[in-house]
Design a protein around this motif. Structure first.
Motif, short mmCIF file in Angstrom:
data_model
loop_
_atom_site.label_atom_id
_atom_site.label_comp_id
_atom_site.label_asym_id
_atom_site.label_seq_id
_atom_site.Cartn_x
_atom_site.Cartn_y
_atom_site.Cartn_z
N PRO A 122 -4.34 -9.24 -0.67
CA PRO A 122 -3.09 -8.59 -1.08
C PRO A 122 -1.97 -9.61 -1.20
N VAL A 123 -1.15 -9.47 -2.24
CA VAL A 123 -0.12 -10.46 -2.52
C VAL A 123 1.18 -9.75 -2.86
N THR A 124 2.29 -10.30 -2.39
CA THR A 124 3.60 -9.71 -2.65
C THR A 124 4.16 -10.24 -3.96
N ARG A 125 5.20 -9.60 -4.45
CA ARG A 125 5.83 -10.04 -5.69
C ARG A 125 6.41 -11.45 -5.53
N ALA A 126 7.00 -11.71 -4.36
CA ALA A 126 7.58 -13.04 -4.12
C ALA A 126 6.49 -14.11 -4.14
N GLU A 127 5.32 -13.78 -3.62
CA GLU A 127 4.22 -14.74 -3.62
C GLU A 127 3.69 -14.98 -5.03
N ILE A 128 3.68 -13.92 -5.84
CA ILE A 128 3.26 -14.07 -7.24
C ILE A 128 4.22 -15.02 -7.95
N GLY A 153 -0.51 -2.01 -2.35
CA GLY A 153 -1.28 -2.12 -1.13
C GLY A 153 -0.38 -1.82 0.07
N ARG A 154 -0.82 -2.28 1.25
CA ARG A 154 -0.02 -2.06 2.45
C ARG A 154 1.19 -2.99 2.47
N ARG A 155 2.22 -2.53 3.14
CA ARG A 155 3.41 -3.36 3.29
C ARG A 155 3.16 -4.45 4.34
N ARG A 156 3.72 -5.61 4.09
CA ARG A 156 3.59 -6.71 5.03
C ARG A 156 4.47 -6.45 6.25
N MET A 157 3.97 -6.80 7.43
CA MET A 157 4.73 -6.64 8.65
C MET A 157 5.63 -7.85 8.84
N PRO A 159 9.87 -9.42 7.78
CA PRO A 159 11.21 -8.91 7.47
C PRO A 159 11.30 -8.34 6.06
N GLY A 160 11.84 -7.13 5.97
CA GLY A 160 11.95 -6.46 4.68
C GLY A 160 10.73 -5.65 4.33
N ARG A 161 9.62 -5.89 5.05
CA ARG A 161 8.36 -5.18 4.82
C ARG A 161 8.04 -5.07 3.33
N PRO A 162 7.87 -6.20 2.63
CA PRO A 162 7.59 -6.16 1.18
C PRO A 162 6.24 -5.51 0.89
N VAL A 163 6.17 -4.81 -0.22
CA VAL A 163 4.93 -4.16 -0.63
C VAL A 163 4.00 -5.21 -1.23
N THR A 164 2.71 -5.01 -1.08
CA THR A 164 1.73 -5.92 -1.65
C THR A 164 1.03 -5.25 -2.83
#
Length: 227
Positions: A122-128, A153-157, A159-164
């Motif tokens: 799973p990857v967040t938008r910021a990581e993309i 996907g699941r939200r990252r635990m 700060p900000g709990r970004p969606v993946t």
């Protein structure tokens, strides 16, 4: 012979009453699984199959037996993610093609975003954006979500709990993959001519991140993700 002995003999000779929950023979279970998969337009999970079959059925055994029986036939039983589906044999796919096919090519930005999700999920938008080197427009993500090739996907635990983002079962089904681990490696991609020495996104003079989102390439790399 005493009355007790006679009663015991009679009980042994009586036919045993069948259990109401006795599972049907495995051959009959195969037929049931086969019927469900043929009637379903989408892959069916083992859980859903078990819910439809009689209590006590061994769905996994029926699937394995059915898969073995379809080997070398015109259709085959394929595992797609955590589900199963009956699909045309790969070498006979050309028989299903139409004379006129309308294709929608993805932009280079969409292709790269999809590839990053597939290989790094799973990857967040910021990581993309960090991997691509440029920002990802909302339209690119929305297009992939609309195609149902990626999902939230699941939200990252953190700060900000970004969606993946992760790839979907539809993505695996479209490319004939059992899971994302079956994706080709860098060597296979280079051998297929799907990787080249074009500049990294954002490094071409005069091309901004927004401009790049609208660029549609016509080379072989786009053909991998035609729909």
């Amino acid at each position: 012979m005493s009355d007790e002995q006679l009663e015991a003999t009679e009980l042994r000779q009586r036919p045993q009453k069948e259990s109401l929950f006795e599972a049907p023979p495995i051959a009959e279970q195969e037929r049931m699984v086969e019927a469900i998969l043929f009637a379903s337009a989408e892959p069916v999970t083992v859980k859903d199959l078990a819910a439809r079959l009689p209590h006590g059925s061994t769905v996994t055994q029926a699937l394995v037996s059915l898969q073995r029986r379809y080997e070398g036939r015109g259709v085959e039983l394929k595992k797609i993610g955590d589900a199963w589906a009956i699909r045309t044999a790969p070498d006979l796919g050309f028989l299903m093609q139409k004379e006129t096919v309308e294709t929608r090519k993805l932009s280079r930005a969409a292709i790269e975003t999809l590839a990053i999700v597939a290989y790094h999920q799973p990857v967040t938008r910021a990581e993309i954006e960090e991997i691509r080197g440029v920002s990802v427009s909302r339209g690119t993500v929305d297009q992939l979500l609309e195609l149902e090739w990626i999902r939230f996907g699941r939200r990252r635990m953190t700060p900000g709990r970004p969606v993946t983002f992760v790839v979907t079962q539809e993505f695996l089904d479209h490319f004939g993959l059992e899971n994302a681990r079956d994706l080709p490696g860098l060597k296979e991609l280079r051998a297929a001519g799907l990787l080249d020495n074009r500049p990294r996104p954002g490094t071409m003079p005069g091309v901004t991140a927004e401009d790049e989102e609208d660029v549609v390439d016509s080379d072989d790399q786009d053909d991998l993700f035609e729909d």
